[in-house]
Design a protein around this motif. Structure first.
Motif: not given
Length: 67
Positions: A3-14
């Motif tokens: 979940a932390l990795v996915l949140l990090g990827v989402l933050a980078l994309v955003g």
């Protein structure tokens, strides 16, 4: 952990998307660089997906299609 990795990827994309919008409106140089990297990464992903689809639809030597 995932979940932390996915949140990090989402933050980078955003953040990349925000930089694209900001760069279009004349943002600072670093925002234009981030926007260019974001657009380049998107284009690479688009091309790789297109190539993967072509590989799946390529006919074999006996005329059948690979599924």
């Amino acid at each position: 952990m995932i979940a932390l990795v996915l949140l990090g990827v989402l933050a980078l994309v955003g953040g990349g998307c925000a930089c694209v919008v900001w760069a279009e409106r004349g943002g600072p140089r670093w925002a234009r660089v981030v926007a260019a990297v974001t657009l380049g990464a998107g284009e690479l992903l688009r091309r790789s997906e297109k190539n993967r689809r072509r590989g799946l639809n390529r006919p074999t030597s006996d005329g059948d299609q690979v599924l």
